[in-house]
Scaffold this motif. Structure first.
Motif, short mmCIF file in Angstrom:
data_model
loop_
_atom_site.label_atom_id
_atom_site.label_comp_id
_atom_site.label_asym_id
_atom_site.label_seq_id
_atom_site.Cartn_x
_atom_site.Cartn_y
_atom_site.Cartn_z
N VAL A 345 0.85 -1.19 0.00
CA VAL A 345 0.00 0.00 0.00
C VAL A 345 0.88 1.24 0.00
N LEU A 346 0.54 2.17 -0.87
CA LEU A 346 1.24 3.45 -0.98
C LEU A 346 0.22 4.57 -0.84
N ASN A 347 0.58 5.60 -0.07
CA ASN A 347 -0.31 6.74 0.13
C ASN A 347 0.46 8.04 -0.01
N TYR A 348 -0.22 9.03 -0.56
CA TYR A 348 0.37 10.37 -0.66
C TYR A 348 -0.73 11.40 -0.44
N SER A 349 -0.40 12.43 0.34
CA SER A 349 -1.35 13.53 0.53
C SER A 349 -0.60 14.85 0.57
N ASN A 350 -1.27 15.89 0.11
CA ASN A 350 -0.70 17.23 0.10
C ASN A 350 -1.79 18.20 0.54
N GLU A 351 -1.50 18.97 1.58
CA GLU A 351 -2.52 19.80 2.21
C GLU A 351 -2.00 21.23 2.38
N HIS A 352 -2.85 22.20 2.03
CA HIS A 352 -2.55 23.61 2.27
C HIS A 352 -3.46 24.13 3.38
N VAL A 353 -2.88 24.80 4.36
CA VAL A 353 -3.61 25.30 5.52
C VAL A 353 -3.33 26.79 5.67
N PHE A 354 -4.37 27.55 5.99
CA PHE A 354 -4.20 28.99 6.20
C PHE A 354 -5.01 29.40 7.43
N TYR A 355 -4.32 29.96 8.41
CA TYR A 355 -4.96 30.45 9.63
C TYR A 355 -4.86 31.97 9.66
N ARG A 356 -5.99 32.61 9.55
CA ARG A 356 -6.02 34.06 9.66
C ARG A 356 -6.14 34.44 11.14
N ASP A 357 -5.38 35.45 11.53
CA ASP A 357 -5.42 35.96 12.91
C ASP A 357 -5.08 34.86 13.93
N PHE A 358 -4.06 34.08 13.62
CA PHE A 358 -3.53 33.10 14.57
C PHE A 358 -2.96 33.85 15.77
N GLN A 359 -3.33 33.40 16.98
CA GLN A 359 -2.89 34.10 18.19
C GLN A 359 -1.99 33.23 19.05
N SER A 360 -0.98 33.86 19.64
CA SER A 360 -0.12 33.21 20.64
C SER A 360 0.28 34.30 21.63
N ASN A 361 -0.33 34.26 22.82
CA ASN A 361 -0.23 35.40 23.74
C ASN A 361 0.28 34.99 25.12
N ASP A 362 0.77 35.99 25.84
CA ASP A 362 1.16 35.83 27.24
C ASP A 362 0.37 36.83 28.09
N TYR A 363 -0.27 36.32 29.14
CA TYR A 363 -1.02 37.17 30.08
C TYR A 363 -0.52 36.91 31.50
N LEU A 364 -0.67 37.91 32.35
CA LEU A 364 -0.25 37.80 33.75
C LEU A 364 -1.36 38.31 34.67
N LYS A 365 -1.32 37.86 35.91
CA LYS A 365 -2.20 38.42 36.92
C LYS A 365 -1.66 39.78 37.38
N ASP A 366 -2.55 40.68 37.69
CA ASP A 366 -2.15 42.00 38.17
C ASP A 366 -1.47 41.88 39.53
N THR A 367 -0.46 42.74 39.75
CA THR A 367 0.19 42.75 41.07
C THR A 367 -0.76 43.24 42.15
N ASP A 368 -1.78 44.03 41.76
CA ASP A 368 -2.82 44.48 42.69
C ASP A 368 -3.87 43.37 42.79
N LYS A 369 -3.97 42.72 43.92
CA LYS A 369 -4.85 41.57 44.08
C LYS A 369 -6.32 41.93 44.02
N SER A 370 -6.63 43.22 44.11
CA SER A 370 -8.03 43.62 44.00
C SER A 370 -8.49 43.67 42.54
N GLN A 371 -7.51 43.62 41.62
CA GLN A 371 -7.81 43.64 40.18
C GLN A 371 -7.88 42.20 39.67
N HIS A 372 -9.02 41.86 39.07
CA HIS A 372 -9.24 40.49 38.63
C HIS A 372 -8.85 40.26 37.17
N GLU A 373 -9.07 41.25 36.32
CA GLU A 373 -8.80 41.04 34.90
C GLU A 373 -7.31 40.84 34.65
N LEU A 374 -7.00 39.98 33.71
CA LEU A 374 -5.62 39.67 33.38
C LEU A 374 -4.97 40.78 32.58
#
Length: 946
Positions: A345-374
């Motif tokens: 058995v022989l197999n071959y495949s060729n695929e094109h992929v496009f991701y618009r607005d691909f995200q890779s982010n870093d978030y932290l907690k606020d040093t002020d513990k009264s602030q909840h949003e990252l």
């Protein structure tokens, strides 16, 4: 290459010329419905032809060559209920399949065999599962054909408790890759990612598969390092008939295919085949010292000019996805009980992929513990284009005598992935820099495995031996990352704000050798009880190299935004006083650094003994112990060079793994199962190292942990199963697992884009599974509703880790660290979930079959619950994988002469769901860690069978 294609043409020609036989074959398998497994010595007799028949061999298989016509066939064995099949039609040049399950009593499981020209081999799978010593599930080749799956990655989603990640890697019971292993014909082989346990399933075409079994509980004759499950992929040894199949496919994704924003770069001439043609190679000795720019050495110019000058992602055309496959197999029956079988058995495949607005982010907690949003730390948003190619070949040959079978299998896989990313990197914390990034990557993956094995039946015992030699390579040539700072329209390459041009080469080579031998000794008056013993030797060797370089500029501000500008001929630094670029322009820095280059090896030697016997006929006991001795050795050093390992033994463990399983047959179709066993999970070479491995696409750095230890697991299982009919079953399972040293991924407190594995003390999980398969054929008086088949299986798991027992960097507990970063109003619990463990997994499917037109339509839904993926640390919040709701449609129809043509339509991800990981924190809105849209995929495949 010419010789190879000549061989294929010759193979096809021989098939067309000699494919028309005057006689036909009656073939099949006789299974033991009392004890499970094949029934050796059963008699298959064609009643209209005196002296025409066969005796099933030790695999339970038989083959009879007869003149075409309709016959009555009797299948019998001493002490078992004989079965008679009328009006079995034998066609010229074809094989009629008749698989039979013999029992001492007439069961509902057997009745449907009479109605079919070939038995649904799902029956054999269910009978094997019914009589198995452990909790298991599986799929037969007949299941693959019914639904029209072209490869195993799509088919296996229908197995209870099984989910598929990234379209190719299998997880069992929600446990991640660490606790699931994949074997080929019972032997462990590496995957295209040798750091993972599970093998990429889309490399196995269903045309060459006999069945796939999923073992969920351990017995001593299985490998000791699995906990969630072991997936055993079994290839055909002896195809039912001489068959050649050719398939071609085309697919597209709306929004991706022909998208004008698609990006890639100018690549090598052999990228279509998964190979780099040398255009990305490093053109100088990486261990030669590169002179400093202030020395004005001409060699610096030579080195700089030797690099490929392309650094920028470019607009390309995302062509439709394509695939091609060819399969040929046959079984040849010689005189005196000699049978030959082969598959190509022989197999071959060729695929094109496009991701618009691909995200890779870093978030932290606020040093002020009264602030909840990252707080935003770094965001990276932009477009990513990829081109994936995959070639695979599987060739096997088998020879069987009356009491022996020997099989050789050669598996080769070559995959390549080109990618380009063009995005904006915004720093909101340290330097407020805004960087325009271009990232170009290429990864070539190679897998070659040769398996050789045999089974032999001697007087008084059976022996099975297997050997697998594998070579795996992951080659990352010339990863290129350009970062240009843009502030108020001004561009700069100042390294102080993160600007720069980085390039690196990575090369991982791994060899593995596995050998095991098993002996089965029947005991007792009826020889249905047995003792089994065996041994294993598994050796692995790895070398990993990294070479990194940087391009710098003498003038940091007088630059252009186009990355390709930096390595143009008129922009390269020169040591020639007469050159316009004398001591000015782009030059290269970076010398060989032994850190992150490492070698490692692992030795595993094991042996086991187990027994299986019955008490009071209905109670089956299976118990024994497995012993495995494992040693790992490491050679490498850290970045400072003050920690050096030279073939140092970093793991030395003797694992004694007891196992006990009890099966109580309440009725002929109903079982209760209980099991207890111990297993282990071992860290990979990459994890148990001091290497730092950077991913330029996600901007994450993986850090090894040389002090990582193996995980010991206690497993407890209970299952109730009721086999209603050959295709219908109800099963309920409950399982409990205790982990000592569970391995988890954790983020660095001050560097959220750096992660490493660690042992997280004790953990446990409690889970339940339910399975329901229902065919409406008998209950429904309506012809329309009688063609429906429904399956549903679900797993529900609650896991927990005691944070008081988890030490962070050996100083404070995870509970104490989390306590110091609590938000106002947040209540800290003692326990949290295990990483990599989904709280639930649901697989559901419904199919509609029209036998007269050989048409099948199916709809499958799969989802896995939100799971903790990366442990937060300090101000870094936890990262969770968001559930991906996968809804897929599949339909096929056979047509043409003898229905040899098949047209298949597949629509994947009908719900157009996203693949996302998110940061979670108390009282805060979830924020993306990574996110992209795979889109809705549509494909059409045409297949023709000779």
């Amino acid at each position: 290459m010419f010789k190879f294609f000549s061989f294929v043409v010759l193979l096809l020609s021989s098939t067309v010329v000699f494919g028309q036989e005057n006689k036909g074959f009656l073939r099949g398998n006789i299974a033991d419905g009392e004890e499970g497994g094949p029934l050796y010595g059963a008699t298959v007799r064609v009643m209209e032809l005196s002296g025409v028949g066969a005796i099933s061999d030790f695999d339970g298989n038989y083959s009879i060559q007869v003149t075409p016509g309709k016959y009555t066939v009797e299948v019998s064995f001493v002490g078992y209920q004989p079965q008679i099949f009328k009006e079995l039609e034998i066609k010229p040049g074809e094989s009629t399949m008749l698989d039979v399950v013999l029992t001492s009593k007439t069961l509902a499981v057997v009745e449907v065999v009479y109605e079919a020209r070939r038995q649904d081999s799902d029956v054999a799978i269910l009978m094997e599962r019914k009589n198995a010593a452990v909790v298991s599930d599986g799929l037969s080749a007949q299941s693959f054909r019914k639904v029209g799956d072209s490869d195993l990655s799509g088919a296996i989603k229908r197995v209870t408790g099984v989910t598929v990640q990234n379209g190719k890697n299998v997880y069992v019971r929600g446990l991640g890759d660490r606790y699931t292993i994949t074997t080929l014909n019972g032997m462990m082989i590496p995957g295209l990612d040798p750091d993972g346990n599970s093998v990429q399933l889309d490399i196995f075409p269903t045309a060459v598969l006999e069945n796939v079994s999923v073992f969920k509980t351990f017995s001593p004759d299985l490998y000791g390092d699995f906990t969630g499950g072991m997936v055993d992929v079994v290839t055909k040894k002896f195809p039912e008939s001489k068959t050649t199949q050719i398939g071609v496919g085309i697919g597209f994704t709306p929004g991706m295919t022909f998208n004008k924003d698609y990006i890639l770069y100018d690549r090598g001439g052999f990228d279509w085949a998964g190979f780099d043609n040398g255009s990305r190679k490093l053109n100088f000795n990486p261990k030669v010292k590169i002179p400093d720019e202030v020395l004005a050495d001409p060699y610096l110019e030579d080195v700089t000019r030797s690099f490929n000058p392309e650094l920028s992602a470019k607009s390309k055309t995302a062509l439709p996805n394509g695939s091609f496959s060819i399969y040929h197999g046959n079984q040849i029956n010689k005189k005196e009980g000699l049978t030959l079988g082969y598959n190509v058995v022989l197999n071959y495949s060729n695929e094109h992929v496009f991701y618009r607005d691909f995200q890779s982010n870093d978030y932290l907690k606020d040093t002020d513990k009264s602030q909840h949003e990252l707080l935003k730390n770094i965001t990276r948003i932009g477009n990513v284009g990829k081109n994936n190619t995959l070639m695979s070949a599987l060739v096997s040959g088998s020879i069987k005598t009356k009491k022996s079978t020997i099989t050789a299998t050669l598996l080769g896989v070559q995959g390549g992935e080109s990618s380009a990313a063009q995005r904006v990197n915004q720093d909101f914390n340290q330097n407020q820099a805004r960087l325009i990034e271009n990232v170009l990557t290429y990864t070539s993956r190679t897998l070659s495995s040769f398996l050789l094995g045999g089974t032999h039946k001697f007087k008084g015992f059976e022996m099975e031996w297997n050997n697998a030699f594998s070579y795996s390579r992951v080659y990352d040539p010339d990863f290129r990352e350009t970062r240009i700072s843009v502030t108020d329209g001004d561009t700069t390459m100042s390294t102080g704000n993160g600007s720069g041009i980085d390039r690196f080469w990575r090369d991982l080579n791994e060899f593995s050798e596995n050998f095991k031998i098993d002996f089965k000794i029947p005991v007792g008056k009826n020889k249905k009880a047995f003792i089994k013993t065996g041994a294993l030797a598994a050796l692995k060797f790895r070398d990993f190299e990294v070479f990194s370089f940087k391009h710098r500029r003498t003038n940091l501000n007088d630059i252009k935004l186009d990355p390709d500008w930096f390595l143009q001929d008129d922009q390269i630094w020169s040591a020639d006083p007469t050159s316009p670029n004398y001591r000015n322009g782009t030059y290269t820095i970076g010398n060989y650094q032994p850190a992150n280059n490492y070698s490692a090896r692992q030795n595993v030697f094991g042996g086991y003994v187990m027994a299986q016997h019955s008490l009071w006929k209905k109670l089956k006991l299976v118990y024994g112990v497995r012993v495995e001795k494992v040693d790992m050795f490491y050679t490498g050093q850290n970045n400072n060079g003050d920690v050096i390992y030279t073939d140092q033994n970093t793991m030395n463990e003797l694992n004694i793994l007891p196992s006990a399983n009890v099966v109580y047959g309440v009725t002929e179709r109903m079982n209760f199962r209980l099991g207890f066993n111990q297993t282990v999970a071992r860290p990979s070479f990459r994890e148990k190292s001091i290497a730092q491995i950077y991913d330029p696409i996600t901007k994450r750095t993986f850090n090894g942990n040389i002090d990582l230890n193996q995980t010991r697991v206690n497993n407890y299982d209970f299952r109730y199963e009721f086999f209603i009919t050959p295709r219908e079953v109800i099963a309920v399972s409950v399982f409990y697992k205790q982990f000592d040293g569970h391995i988890e991924m954790v983020a660095f407190p001050q560097q959220p884009d750096n992660i490493k594995p660690r042992n997280s003390g004790e953990a446990d999980l409690l889970g339940a599974e339910v399975e329901f398969r229902k065919a409406f054929a008998k209950e429904s008086k309506s012809k329309f509703f009688s063609r429906f088949f429904f399956n549903l299986n679900a797993s529900f798991v609650q896991s927990r880790v005691n944070m008081h027992d988890v030490l962070v960097d050996g100083e404070q507990t995870e509970y104490e660290l989390r306590e110091t970063n609590l938000r106002e109003g947040e209540v800290l619990k003692d326990y949290r979930p295990m990483t990599g463990q989904s709280p639930f997994a649901i697989n559901a499917g419904i199919s509609y079959e029209i036998p007269e037109s050989q048409t099948s339509i199916s709809l499958a839904y799969n989802v896995q619950g939100e799971q903790l993926t990366i442990i937060g640390s300090g101000r870094v919040p936890d990262v969770y994988t968001v559930p991906f709701h996968s809804l897929n449609f599949n339909a096929y129809r056979n047509f043409g002469k003898k229905s040899r043509s098949r047209l298949t339509l597949t629509v994947s991800n009908l719900l157009n769901d996203d693949v996302s990981l998110v940061y979670k924190s108390h009282g805060a809105e979830d924020q993306f860690y990574t996110s992209y849209k795979p889109g809705v995929g549509i494909s059409i495949k045409y297949g023709f069978t000779f």
